[in-house]
Design an enzyme around this catalytic site. Structure first.
Site, short mmCIF file in Angstrom:
data_model
loop_
_atom_site.label_atom_id
_atom_site.label_comp_id
_atom_site.label_asym_id
_atom_site.label_seq_id
_atom_site.Cartn_x
_atom_site.Cartn_y
_atom_site.Cartn_z
N HIS A 92 0.96 5.28 1.12
CA HIS A 92 0.27 6.14 2.07
C HIS A 92 0.94 7.52 2.05
O HIS A 92 2.17 7.61 2.13
CB HIS A 92 0.38 5.53 3.47
N ASN A 132 0.85 -1.19 0.00
CA ASN A 132 0.00 0.00 0.00
C ASN A 132 0.88 1.23 0.00
O ASN A 132 1.95 1.23 0.62
CB ASN A 132 -0.87 -0.02 1.27
C1 GRF Z 1 -2.28 8.82 -3.13
O1 GRF Z 1 -1.72 9.97 -2.55
C2 GRF Z 1 -2.24 7.67 -2.15
O2 GRF Z 1 -1.13 7.68 -1.31
C3 GRF Z 1 -3.49 7.91 -1.36
O3 GRF Z 1 -4.44 8.31 -2.33
C4 GRF Z 1 -3.76 8.99 -3.40
C5 GRF Z 1 -4.21 8.33 -4.68
O4 GRF Z 1 -3.95 9.10 -5.81
N1 GRF Z 1 -3.84 6.74 -0.61
P1 GRF Z 1 -4.20 8.53 -7.28
O5 GRF Z 1 -5.61 7.96 -7.34
O6 GRF Z 1 -3.16 7.49 -7.57
O7 GRF Z 1 -4.05 9.71 -8.18
#
Ligand code: GRF
Length: 207
Positions: free
Chosen positions: A108, A106
Site C-alpha cells: 500500500h 498487500n
Molecule cells: C503500487 O504503488 C501499489 O502500492 C499500489 O498500486 C501501485 C501498483 O503499481 N496499490 P505497479 O502496477 O506495481 O506498477
C-alpha cells in the site's frame, strides 16, 4: 524447495516485474507460479505472459455480485496451490473467500494506518504530510487493515504532485516487496495479534 507465490495485479505490474526478476535466482526462495488479474489487456498481464508465467483473469463484471466474484477468485488462486498470495497493485478489495483460504500480503503506497483506500498518495498530499511511504501487510477482511510486516518512509518534496510522489514511493516499494517476499518465503513467519515475526515458531498461529 521454493515457496509458490501467486501475484495479483490490476495495472502496470512494475512490482510484479521486480518479483519475477528476483525469483530468477534460485536462492531467492520464491517461485512466481501464476499472475492473476481482474482486468484483461493490461501491461502487467502482457508482461507476465511474455515471460511465460501462467495468467488468469477474473473480471468483476462477469459475476452477479461481489461474493460470487470473490469465490471465483479464490478458486482460481487455489488451482496454483500457493504458499503465499501477493496483492501488488491489485485494485479490488479481496473478500472472505480469498482471505479466509489463502495467506496473502498487500502493498500500500502510504504509511498505514494513515491513508488507507484507493487514493493513498493523493490523500497524503492533500493532508499536507511531510513524510509518507509504503507498507506491506497481511490481508485481513478490512481495507488495508491487516498486521503490518514492514514500512519504509518517503519524504514529500516541495512541488510534488501525485504522480511524482507515487513514482518515488514505487522505487522503495519494489525493494521492500522483493525483500519481504523473499524473507517470508525463506524463513516463514508467525503472527501474534497485530505483530508479524519472521521465522517459524511453535505458536498455534504458526504458518
Ligand atoms: C503500487 O504503488 C501499489 O502500492 C499500489 O498500486 C501501485 C501498483 O503499481 N496499490 P505497479 O502496477 O506495481 O506498477
Amino acid at each position: 524447495m521454493s515457496a509458490r507465490v501467486v501475484v495479483l495485479i490490476s495495472g502496470t505490474g512494475s512490482n510484479m516485474a521486480a518479483l519475477m526478476e528476483a525469483a530468477k535466482d534460485p536462492a531467492y526462495g520464491a517461485e512466481i507460479v501464476a499472475v492473476g488479474t481482474d482486468r484483461e489487456g493490461t501491461r502487467g498481464v502482457e508482461a507476465a505472459r511474455a515471460a511465460g508465467v501462467p495468467t488468469f483473469v477474473v473480471p468483476f463484471r462477469s459475476y452477479s455480485d461481489r461474493s460470487a466474484w470473490d469465490r471465483a477468485m479464490s478458486d482460481r488462486i487455489a488451482e496454483h496451490e500457493p504458499d503465499l498470495v501477493v496483492s501488488a497493485g491489485f485494485m479490488r478489495i479481496l473478500g472472505p473467500a480469498v482471505v479466509g483460504r489463502h495467506q496473502a500480503v498487500n502493498i500500500h503506497p502510504a504509511l498505514l494506518p494513515s491513508f488507507p483506500g484507493a487514493h493513498a498518495v493523493r490523500d497524503a498530499l492533500a493532508h499536507g504530510v511531510r513524510i509518507t511511504g509504503t507498507t506491506i501487510h497481511f490481508l485481513d477482511e478490512g481495507v488495508d487493515s491487516g498486521p503490518i510486516i514492514d514500512q519504509v518512509a518517503v519524504p514529500v518534496e516541495d512541488g510534488d504532485d501525485e504522480s511524482s510522489l507515487h513514482e518515488r514511493i514505487k522505487v522503495v516499494e519494489r525493494r521492500m516487496l522483493v525483500d519481504t517476499v523473499g524473507r517470508l518465503s525463506r524463513e516463514g513467519w508467525s503472527i501474534d495479534g497485530r505483530h508479524v515475526r519472521f521465522g517459524r515458531t511453535d505458536t498455534k498461529e504458526n504458518r
